[in-house]
Design an enzyme around this catalytic site. Sequence first.
Site, PDB file in Angstrom:
ATOM      1  N   ARG A 165     -19.047  -3.729  43.645  1.00  0.00           N
ATOM      2  CA  ARG A 165     -19.548  -2.438  43.763  1.00  0.00           C
ATOM      3  C   ARG A 165     -18.217  -1.501  43.733  1.00  0.00           C
ATOM      4  O   ARG A 165     -17.401  -1.653  44.563  1.00  0.00           O
ATOM      5  CB  ARG A 165     -20.499  -2.211  45.266  1.00  0.00           C
ATOM      6  N   HIS A 214     -26.943   0.508  38.094  1.00  0.00           N
ATOM      7  CA  HIS A 214     -27.539  -0.405  39.170  1.00  0.00           C
ATOM      8  C   HIS A 214     -28.340  -1.388  38.834  1.00  0.00           C
ATOM      9  O   HIS A 214     -29.541  -1.167  39.279  1.00  0.00           O
ATOM     10  CB  HIS A 214     -27.766   0.713  40.297  1.00  0.00           C
ATOM     11  N   GLN A 267     -30.791  -3.203  41.205  1.00  0.00           N
ATOM     12  CA  GLN A 267     -31.787  -2.542  41.804  1.00  0.00           C
ATOM     13  C   GLN A 267     -33.007  -2.077  40.992  1.00  0.00           C
ATOM     14  O   GLN A 267     -34.050  -2.368  41.276  1.00  0.00           O
ATOM     15  CB  GLN A 267     -31.154  -0.965  42.262  1.00  0.00           C
ATOM     16  N   ASP A 327     -34.061   9.496  43.611  1.00  0.00           N
ATOM     17  CA  ASP A 327     -33.001   8.831  44.149  1.00  0.00           C
ATOM     18  C   ASP A 327     -32.115  10.212  44.587  1.00  0.00           C
ATOM     19  O   ASP A 327     -32.557  11.379  44.298  1.00  0.00           O
ATOM     20  CB  ASP A 327     -31.964   8.366  43.235  1.00  0.00           C
ATOM     21  N   CYS A 369     -34.444   3.712  45.837  1.00  0.00           N
ATOM     22  CA  CYS A 369     -33.790   2.737  46.122  1.00  0.00           C
ATOM     23  C   CYS A 369     -33.244   2.767  47.475  1.00  0.00           C
ATOM     24  O   CYS A 369     -32.754   1.664  47.917  1.00  0.00           O
ATOM     25  CB  CYS A 369     -32.773   2.713  45.166  1.00  0.00           C
ATOM     26  N   ARG A 383     -34.967  -6.729  46.606  1.00  0.00           N
ATOM     27  CA  ARG A 383     -33.375  -6.920  46.289  1.00  0.00           C
ATOM     28  C   ARG A 383     -33.043  -8.489  46.463  1.00  0.00           C
ATOM     29  O   ARG A 383     -32.363  -8.919  45.748  1.00  0.00           O
ATOM     30  CB  ARG A 383     -32.494  -6.027  46.962  1.00  0.00           C
TER      31      ARG A 383
END
Length: 302
Positions: free
Chosen positions: A102, A129, A132, A220, A260, A288
């Site tokens: 990440r 991402h 996700q 988001d 998310c 996830r």
Amino acid sequence: MKHLLKMLDLSREEITDILNLADQLKYEQRHGIAHPRLKGQSLGMIFQKSSTRTRVSFEAGMYQLGGQALFLSSNDLQIGRGEPVEDTARVLSRYLDGVMIRTFAQSEVEQMAQFGSIPVINGLTDFAHPCQVLADLMTVRELKGKLDGLKMCFIGDGNNMMNSLIVGGLKVGMEVAVAFPAGYEPDSSVLEFAAEYDAEFAAFHTPQEAAQSADVVITDVWASMGQEGEANERREAFAGYCVDENLMKNAAADAVVLHCLPAHRGEEITAEVFEKYAGEIFEEAENRLHAQKAVMVRLMEK
Ligand code: CP
Ligand code: NVA
């Protein structure tokens, strides 16, 4: 599939295969059926940004698959003191069976894959991402029984989530509509990809239009990790881009809302809408775990 770097790299068949395996692993997990498919393997997890879900789901997931996960904070790694990614990749490949990273720049993740010799998983960059979005697609398919032909809309910033949802949604046969304020558009490579889907993709500066008859409404945060300094300016730019009861009146009557997480109630989503769809949102968070286990099995199983 050798790595999971971004949704653009995956075929529809690969996405479907991951979702099918994720469903199977979720079933096995729920029914106490052990699946030590990565017995004795080690996953390194490099974090240059904070995380709750990604860190814990990868660590728990790797354990459930019979392996172990190592949390590697960039503050402690030599990478944080300037050791090149090329060298870090070659060293970690000698110890580990896979690495999740990440970070900020997508190029770092791509370099890790280029110079290392083990599978690399993108655990979020400024651009993408994918973990996700695989969990999101899994959740939609679980809730609606299909993906093909459904309309997904994303309201907010042209960030990692919007980029990855546009690509993932279109690849699996969904209609995708997005709304963002001028100046906050998704990445040009994503718009280029979406341009091939003339009939299925639409971009607006009006959330109401994007949400029209949507089966899935996704949002988001307005300021992503690394953009904290722009929070005030973004709050002004994104006024009106809130998923609230009024916006939901435009969506299909049986629409679901996904997020998310982490969520900022009162900004991109109201507390009322968040709580109304909390069951779906936390199922999405759980997924996830299952989706990433499927990714790890496909990339790492010997
Ligand atoms: N959604 C997500 O990636 O959460 P974390 O930042 O907590 O990992
Ligand atoms: N767009 C958000 C997603 C967090 C999971 C960020 O990058 O901070």
